[in-house]
Design a protein around this motif. Structure first.
Motif, PDB file in Angstrom:
ATOM      1  N   TYR A   1       2.771  -6.669  -8.057  1.00  0.00           N
ATOM      2  CA  TYR A   1       2.492  -5.248  -7.864  1.00  0.00           C
ATOM      3  C   TYR A   1       1.488  -4.944  -6.755  1.00  0.00           C
ATOM      4  CZ  TYR A   1       0.188  -0.768  -8.683  1.00  0.00           C
ATOM      5  OH  TYR A   1      -0.400   0.463  -8.512  1.00  0.00           O
ATOM      6  N   PRO A   2       0.300  -5.577  -6.693  1.00  0.00           N
ATOM      7  CA  PRO A   2      -0.649  -5.216  -5.631  1.00  0.00           C
ATOM      8  C   PRO A   2      -0.128  -5.503  -4.222  1.00  0.00           C
ATOM      9  CG  PRO A   2      -1.410  -7.150  -6.837  1.00  0.00           C
ATOM     10  CD  PRO A   2      -0.283  -6.572  -7.613  1.00  0.00           C
ATOM     11  N   TYR A   3       0.735  -6.488  -4.070  1.00  0.00           N
ATOM     12  CA  TYR A   3       1.312  -6.800  -2.754  1.00  0.00           C
ATOM     13  C   TYR A   3       2.359  -5.741  -2.386  1.00  0.00           C
ATOM     14  CZ  TYR A   3      -1.043 -11.050  -4.068  1.00  0.00           C
ATOM     15  OH  TYR A   3      -1.996 -11.947  -4.494  1.00  0.00           O
ATOM     16  N   PHE A   4       3.120  -5.299  -3.386  1.00  0.00           N
ATOM     17  CA  PHE A   4       4.054  -4.189  -3.164  1.00  0.00           C
ATOM     18  C   PHE A   4       3.273  -2.957  -2.685  1.00  0.00           C
ATOM     19  CE2 PHE A   4       7.484  -5.503  -6.516  1.00  0.00           C
ATOM     20  CZ  PHE A   4       7.704  -6.677  -5.815  1.00  0.00           C
ATOM     21  N   LEU A   5       2.176  -2.657  -3.388  1.00  0.00           N
ATOM     22  CA  LEU A   5       1.381  -1.471  -3.077  1.00  0.00           C
ATOM     23  C   LEU A   5       0.750  -1.568  -1.692  1.00  0.00           C
ATOM     24  CD1 LEU A   5       0.072   1.203  -3.934  1.00  0.00           C
ATOM     25  CD2 LEU A   5      -1.773  -0.134  -4.999  1.00  0.00           C
ATOM     26  N   SER A   6       0.152  -2.707  -1.389  1.00  0.00           N
ATOM     27  CA  SER A   6      -0.486  -2.917  -0.093  1.00  0.00           C
ATOM     28  C   SER A   6       0.508  -2.734   1.045  1.00  0.00           C
ATOM     29  CB  SER A   6      -1.098  -4.318  -0.036  1.00  0.00           C
ATOM     30  OG  SER A   6      -1.557  -4.622   1.259  1.00  0.00           O
ATOM     31  N   HIS A   7       1.673  -3.325   0.903  1.00  0.00           N
ATOM     32  CA  HIS A   7       2.702  -3.231   1.954  1.00  0.00           C
ATOM     33  C   HIS A   7       3.207  -1.798   2.084  1.00  0.00           C
ATOM     34  CE1 HIS A   7       6.042  -5.586   4.135  1.00  0.00           C
ATOM     35  NE2 HIS A   7       6.117  -4.327   4.504  1.00  0.00           N
ATOM     36  N   THR A   8       3.373  -1.107   0.962  1.00  0.00           N
ATOM     37  CA  THR A   8       3.847   0.269   0.990  1.00  0.00           C
ATOM     38  C   THR A   8       2.861   1.179   1.719  1.00  0.00           C
ATOM     39  OG1 THR A   8       5.098   0.012  -1.075  1.00  0.00           O
ATOM     40  CG2 THR A   8       4.502   2.253  -0.431  1.00  0.00           C
TER      41      THR A   8
ATOM     42  N   LEU B   1      -5.023  -0.389 -13.325  1.00  0.00           N
ATOM     43  CA  LEU B   1      -6.045   0.068 -12.385  1.00  0.00           C
ATOM     44  C   LEU B   1      -6.610  -1.078 -11.564  1.00  0.00           C
ATOM     45  CD1 LEU B   1      -7.856   2.284 -11.258  1.00  0.00           C
ATOM     46  CD2 LEU B   1      -9.418   1.904 -13.189  1.00  0.00           C
ATOM     47  N   LYS B   2      -6.860  -2.210 -12.205  1.00  0.00           N
ATOM     48  CA  LYS B   2      -7.443  -3.356 -11.508  1.00  0.00           C
ATOM     49  C   LYS B   2      -6.540  -3.805 -10.358  1.00  0.00           C
ATOM     50  CE  LYS B   2      -8.913  -8.151 -12.213  1.00  0.00           C
ATOM     51  NZ  LYS B   2      -9.068  -9.257 -13.203  1.00  0.00           N
ATOM     52  N   ASN B   3      -5.262  -3.934 -10.629  1.00  0.00           N
ATOM     53  CA  ASN B   3      -4.343  -4.400  -9.597  1.00  0.00           C
ATOM     54  C   ASN B   3      -4.057  -3.314  -8.555  1.00  0.00           C
ATOM     55  OD1 ASN B   3      -3.383  -7.244 -10.116  1.00  0.00           O
ATOM     56  ND2 ASN B   3      -3.091  -6.360 -12.156  1.00  0.00           N
ATOM     57  N   THR B   4      -4.195  -2.053  -8.941  1.00  0.00           N
ATOM     58  CA  THR B   4      -4.061  -0.967  -7.968  1.00  0.00           C
ATOM     59  C   THR B   4      -5.199  -1.034  -6.956  1.00  0.00           C
ATOM     60  OG1 THR B   4      -2.940   0.483  -9.560  1.00  0.00           O
ATOM     61  CG2 THR B   4      -4.003   1.535  -7.659  1.00  0.00           C
ATOM     62  N   LEU B   5      -6.426  -1.209  -7.456  1.00  0.00           N
ATOM     63  CA  LEU B   5      -7.586  -1.338  -6.564  1.00  0.00           C
ATOM     64  C   LEU B   5      -7.460  -2.587  -5.692  1.00  0.00           C
ATOM     65  CD1 LEU B   5     -10.487  -0.334  -8.992  1.00  0.00           C
ATOM     66  CD2 LEU B   5      -9.464   1.038  -7.164  1.00  0.00           C
ATOM     67  N   PHE B   6      -6.940  -3.668  -6.284  1.00  0.00           N
ATOM     68  CA  PHE B   6      -6.754  -4.900  -5.519  1.00  0.00           C
ATOM     69  C   PHE B   6      -5.735  -4.691  -4.401  1.00  0.00           C
ATOM     70  CE2 PHE B   6      -4.563  -9.156  -5.224  1.00  0.00           C
ATOM     71  CZ  PHE B   6      -5.560  -9.748  -4.455  1.00  0.00           C
ATOM     72  N   GLY B   7      -4.665  -3.958  -4.685  1.00  0.00           N
ATOM     73  CA  GLY B   7      -3.655  -3.674  -3.671  1.00  0.00           C
ATOM     74  C   GLY B   7      -4.223  -2.847  -2.526  1.00  0.00           C
TER      75      GLY B   7
ATOM     76  N   LEU C   1      -7.416  -2.763  -1.613  1.00  0.00           N
ATOM     77  CA  LEU C   1      -8.315  -3.654  -0.870  1.00  0.00           C
ATOM     78  C   LEU C   1      -7.527  -4.614   0.021  1.00  0.00           C
ATOM     79  CD1 LEU C   1     -11.003  -4.518  -3.592  1.00  0.00           C
ATOM     80  CD2 LEU C   1     -11.311  -3.118  -1.534  1.00  0.00           C
ATOM     81  N   LEU C   2      -6.384  -5.082  -0.456  1.00  0.00           N
ATOM     82  CA  LEU C   2      -5.519  -5.935   0.357  1.00  0.00           C
ATOM     83  C   LEU C   2      -5.081  -5.208   1.620  1.00  0.00           C
ATOM     84  CD1 LEU C   2      -3.040  -7.821  -2.029  1.00  0.00           C
ATOM     85  CD2 LEU C   2      -4.629  -8.848  -0.394  1.00  0.00           C
ATOM     86  N   PHE C   3      -4.716  -3.936   1.461  1.00  0.00           N
ATOM     87  CA  PHE C   3      -4.312  -3.156   2.632  1.00  0.00           C
ATOM     88  C   PHE C   3      -5.446  -3.080   3.650  1.00  0.00           C
ATOM     89  CE2 PHE C   3      -4.862   1.035   4.616  1.00  0.00           C
ATOM     90  CZ  PHE C   3      -3.861   0.952   5.565  1.00  0.00           C
ATOM     91  N   PHE C   4      -6.664  -2.758   3.190  1.00  0.00           N
ATOM     92  CA  PHE C   4      -7.798  -2.649   4.104  1.00  0.00           C
ATOM     93  C   PHE C   4      -8.077  -3.983   4.792  1.00  0.00           C
ATOM     94  CE2 PHE C   4      -8.831   1.270   1.782  1.00  0.00           C
ATOM     95  CZ  PHE C   4      -9.184   2.089   2.848  1.00  0.00           C
ATOM     96  N   LEU C   5      -7.976  -5.072   4.056  1.00  0.00           N
ATOM     97  CA  LEU C   5      -8.205  -6.393   4.632  1.00  0.00           C
ATOM     98  C   LEU C   5      -7.174  -6.694   5.715  1.00  0.00           C
ATOM     99  CD1 LEU C   5      -9.600  -9.143   4.724  1.00  0.00           C
ATOM    100  CD2 LEU C   5      -8.125  -9.877   2.824  1.00  0.00           C
ATOM    101  N   CYS C   6      -5.902  -6.444   5.415  1.00  0.00           N
ATOM    102  CA  CYS C   6      -4.837  -6.684   6.403  1.00  0.00           C
ATOM    103  C   CYS C   6      -4.990  -5.765   7.611  1.00  0.00           C
ATOM    104  CB  CYS C   6      -3.471  -6.471   5.759  1.00  0.00           C
ATOM    105  SG  CYS C   6      -3.029  -7.684   4.490  1.00  0.00           S
ATOM    106  N   ALA C   7      -5.341  -4.496   7.369  1.00  0.00           N
ATOM    107  CA  ALA C   7      -5.463  -3.532   8.455  1.00  0.00           C
ATOM    108  C   ALA C   7      -6.611  -3.883   9.390  1.00  0.00           C
ATOM    109  CB  ALA C   7      -5.656  -2.128   7.876  1.00  0.00           C
ATOM    110  N   LEU C   8      -7.762  -4.242   8.830  1.00  0.00           N
ATOM    111  CA  LEU C   8      -8.906  -4.614   9.660  1.00  0.00           C
ATOM    112  C   LEU C   8      -8.622  -5.884  10.449  1.00  0.00           C
ATOM    113  CD1 LEU C   8     -11.824  -3.858   7.187  1.00  0.00           C
ATOM    114  CD2 LEU C   8     -11.349  -2.666   9.328  1.00  0.00           C
TER     115      LEU C   8
END
Length: 231
Positions: A204-211, A75-81, A83-90
């Protein structure tokens, strides 16, 4: 370089073929002129699986230690992924706004308003199963290369891997236009590199963020607000 050719070489070639054949199209219209069909997505899946198999055998031949890669789903790394997406998107939204102003200052006229509610969820009304499948593979595929391979080197060479990653990541996104290509290349590389090397080396969180970015698009503000940039 060998792994780059295997995993990214065809993408670089095809992207730049598209770019150089669309030079006469207005710079802010690239995404409207490049459409990927379901068949294109399935071809992409087959191609990436095939190339990944070749790379795995090549790395095994080179006695690469796959256990140095950290991968854990929780769960922790899922939430981090996320948040990474939102950071990159903004950050990408800011990049486009600044780029547009610098390129077209005389035409720059911003008006803001809420989009119709249905448009906020337009993705769910144009659901493409092949796009989901391709995104689930493409996110991990690219980050295996940029984080798993490019950074699995002697630490003293990582600064060169960083600049190399920006160039390569940008080079196969040129089909979206140079402003998108440079934005993706710089923003994803800088943010992912910083967090992966200094905060969290779990892939994993980088995979998720990119996906998520592949599925929804790398942007937030333009999905929530209606921004008319050009007069």
């Amino acid at each position: 370089i060998i792994i780059t050719v295997i995993m990214i070489g065809m993408g670089i070639y095809q992207s730049n073929i598209i770019y150089f054949t669309t030079l006469k199209i207005p710079v802010n219209s690239y995404s409207n002129n490049v459409v990927f069909t379901s068949w294109d997505n399935f071809k992409g899946i087959f191609s990436q699986v095939f190339q990944l198999i070749i790379v795995i055998f090549y790395l095994k031949w080179r006695k690469f230690d796959f256990f140095q890669w950290n991968f854990k789903i929780d769960l922790k790394n899922t939430l981090f992924g996320i948040l990474l997406f939102f950071l990159c998107a903004l950050t990408m939204d800011i990049w486009f706004t600044v780029w547009s102003y610098l390129l077209y200052p005389s035409n720059y006229n911003v008006s803001v308003g809420l989009k119709p509610s249905l448009e906020l969820f337009s993705f769910f009304f144009t659901f493409d199963f092949s796009q989901i499948l391709y995104s689930l593979l493409n996110g991990p595929y690219e980050e295996i290369f940029f984080l798993g391979v490019c950074l699995s080197i002697n630490p003293k060479y990582k600064k060169w891997a960083f600049w190399y990653s920006i160039v390569i990541r940008s080079s196969f996104h040129t089909y979206q236009g140079l402003e998108s290509a440079f934005g993706i290349g710089i923003i994803l590389t800088v943010i992912y590199y910083f967090f992966y090397t200094r905060k969290n080396d779990n892939l994993y969180p980088y995979f998720l963020s990119h996906t998520i970015a592949d599925i929804l698009g790398l942007g937030i503000i333009y999905r929530i607000l209606y921004l008319k940039i050009f007069s």
